[in-house]
Write a protein that holds these residues in place. Structure first.
Motif, PDB file in Angstrom:
ATOM      1  N   ALA A   2       0.702  -1.154  -0.132  1.00 46.72           N
ATOM      2  CA  ALA A   2       0.038   0.169   0.252  1.00 46.72           C
ATOM      3  C   ALA A   2       0.756   1.449   0.102  1.00 46.72           C
ATOM      4  O   ALA A   2       0.464   2.350  -0.642  1.00 46.72           O
ATOM      5  CB  ALA A   2      -0.981   0.004   1.108  1.00 46.72           C
ATOM      6  N   TYR A   3       1.937   1.216   0.821  1.00 51.18           N
ATOM      7  CA  TYR A   3       2.671   2.292   0.865  1.00 51.18           C
ATOM      8  C   TYR A   3       3.645   2.864  -0.568  1.00 51.18           C
ATOM      9  O   TYR A   3       3.762   3.857  -0.756  1.00 51.18           O
ATOM     10  CB  TYR A   3       3.871   2.017   1.960  1.00 51.18           C
ATOM     11  CG  TYR A   3       4.662   3.282   2.171  1.00 51.18           C
ATOM     12  CD1 TYR A   3       4.132   4.606   2.818  1.00 51.18           C
ATOM     13  CD2 TYR A   3       6.172   3.498   1.591  1.00 51.18           C
ATOM     14  CE1 TYR A   3       4.885   5.625   3.294  1.00 51.18           C
ATOM     15  CE2 TYR A   3       6.685   4.848   1.843  1.00 51.18           C
ATOM     16  CZ  TYR A   3       6.402   5.644   2.683  1.00 51.18           C
ATOM     17  OH  TYR A   3       6.924   6.742   3.134  1.00 51.18           O
ATOM     18  N   LEU A   4       3.686   1.696  -1.278  1.00 51.18           N
ATOM     19  CA  LEU A   4       4.066   1.929  -2.779  1.00 51.18           C
ATOM     20  C   LEU A   4       3.308   3.111  -3.505  1.00 51.18           C
ATOM     21  O   LEU A   4       3.700   3.733  -4.149  1.00 51.18           O
ATOM     22  CB  LEU A   4       4.459   0.615  -3.566  1.00 51.18           C
ATOM     23  CG  LEU A   4       5.150  -0.585  -2.925  1.00 51.18           C
ATOM     24  CD1 LEU A   4       4.970  -1.771  -3.897  1.00 51.18           C
ATOM     25  CD2 LEU A   4       6.729   0.107  -3.189  1.00 51.18           C
ATOM     26  N   TYR A   5       2.261   3.036  -3.250  1.00 48.16           N
ATOM     27  CA  TYR A   5       1.074   3.749  -4.040  1.00 48.16           C
ATOM     28  C   TYR A   5       0.838   5.112  -3.117  1.00 48.16           C
ATOM     29  O   TYR A   5       0.518   6.156  -3.796  1.00 48.16           O
ATOM     30  CB  TYR A   5      -0.257   3.069  -4.265  1.00 48.16           C
ATOM     31  CG  TYR A   5       0.188   1.866  -5.153  1.00 48.16           C
ATOM     32  CD1 TYR A   5       0.283   2.038  -6.559  1.00 48.16           C
ATOM     33  CD2 TYR A   5       0.379   0.919  -4.825  1.00 48.16           C
ATOM     34  CE1 TYR A   5       0.520   1.111  -7.429  1.00 48.16           C
ATOM     35  CE2 TYR A   5       0.458  -0.414  -5.655  1.00 48.16           C
ATOM     36  CZ  TYR A   5       0.741  -0.308  -7.099  1.00 48.16           C
ATOM     37  OH  TYR A   5       0.914  -1.155  -7.867  1.00 48.16           O
ATOM     38  N   ILE A   6       0.794   4.800  -1.820  1.00 48.65           N
ATOM     39  CA  ILE A   6       0.426   5.960  -0.889  1.00 48.65           C
ATOM     40  C   ILE A   6       1.405   6.304   0.077  1.00 48.65           C
ATOM     41  O   ILE A   6       1.880   5.505   0.779  1.00 48.65           O
ATOM     42  CB  ILE A   6      -0.850   5.832  -0.194  1.00 48.65           C
ATOM     43  CG1 ILE A   6      -2.135   5.386  -1.105  1.00 48.65           C
ATOM     44  CG2 ILE A   6      -1.117   6.916   0.938  1.00 48.65           C
ATOM     45  CD1 ILE A   6      -3.424   5.026   0.026  1.00 48.65           C
ATOM     46  N   LYS A   7       2.114   7.536  -0.202  1.00 51.17           N
ATOM     47  CA  LYS A   7       3.128   7.836   0.480  1.00 51.17           C
ATOM     48  C   LYS A   7       2.661   8.385   1.790  1.00 51.17           C
ATOM     49  O   LYS A   7       3.580   9.426   2.412  1.00 51.17           O
ATOM     50  CB  LYS A   7       4.070   8.908  -0.146  1.00 51.17           C
ATOM     51  CG  LYS A   7       4.793   8.251  -1.578  1.00 51.17           C
ATOM     52  CD  LYS A   7       5.659   7.179  -1.354  1.00 51.17           C
ATOM     53  CE  LYS A   7       6.290   6.459  -2.325  1.00 51.17           C
ATOM     54  NZ  LYS A   7       6.862   5.324  -1.947  1.00 51.17           N
ATOM     55  N   SER A   8       1.989   7.749   2.466  1.00 50.97           N
ATOM     56  CA  SER A   8       1.703   8.016   3.890  1.00 50.97           C
ATOM     57  C   SER A   8       1.383   6.798   4.622  1.00 50.97           C
ATOM     58  O   SER A   8       0.510   5.836   4.376  1.00 50.97           O
ATOM     59  CB  SER A   8       0.323   8.934   3.879  1.00 50.97           C
ATOM     60  OG  SER A   8      -0.494   8.976   5.149  1.00 50.97           O
TER      61      SER A   8
END
Length: 190
Positions: free
Chosen positions: A32-38
């Motif tokens: 998920a972090y790959l796409y959303i940098k949060s």
């Protein structure tokens, strides 16, 4: 994992669900972090997917491949998040940062010398973004080509080609830096 799923479905076993969550959530969070940098939003998406899984626990036997189900749930959750929050700047798969793709240390990597491990990590970091993501999902997360194809909505042939490219480029990079282990196409010229 089958034993955990059975306990969750048949016994509403929260301890089994927690064990399942703790074993799978770290990989899903990195994805998920790959796409959303949060980290916060990535955790929210992952937790939402697991919450839906808990609510559907009586129907777990209808899920043919739990890992694919969860990864697709993450992908869809991210898509839904962006739809609801258009002002949030998301990261396209082709612009994924190297930080999110660090190789996890496993027993096999611990046996490799740190110098060679650094060379491999450097070579992986030099891969094109989509190729890195696919390589990570296959080699690091242990997913099958078919699963990655389904998760990323690509053909299995595309996944095979990307893994071949990744392995070739990593091999070439290691060969260029060490002069050891001649790549396949070079050894045929000997």
């Amino acid at each position: 994992m089958v034993h955990l799923l059975r306990r969750i479905q048949e016994e509403d076993d929260q301890a089994a669900f927690r064990e399942l969550y703790l074993s799978l959530a770290p990989q899903l969070l990195k994805f998920a972090y790959l796409y959303i940098k949060s980290k916060f939003i990535a955790e929210e998406v992952v937790n939402d997917v697991f919450l839906r899984l808990w609510h559907r626990r009586q129907h777990l036997d209808e899920i043919s491949d739990l890992k694919v189900y969860l990864y697709v749930g993450i992908r869809n959750g991210i898509s839904n998040y962006f739809t609801r929050n258009k002002e949030w700047e998301h990261v396209d798969i082709d612009t994924v940062s190297d930080v999110a793709l660090e190789l996890a240390i496993d027993p096999e990597q611990q046996m490799i010398s740190s110098e060679l491990r650094n060379r491999i990590e450097t070579a992986v970091a030099g891969l094109p973004p989509r190729c890195r993501v696919i390589f990570k999902l296959i080699r690091e997360d242990g997913l099958k080509y078919r699963e990655v194809a389904e998760i990323l909505n690509l053909s299995v042939k595309t996944i095979e080609n990307q893994v071949t490219i990744a392995i070739r480029k990593i091999g070439d990079e290691i060969y260029l830096r060490t002069g050891e282990g001649r790549p396949a196409e070079r050894s045929s010229n000997i």
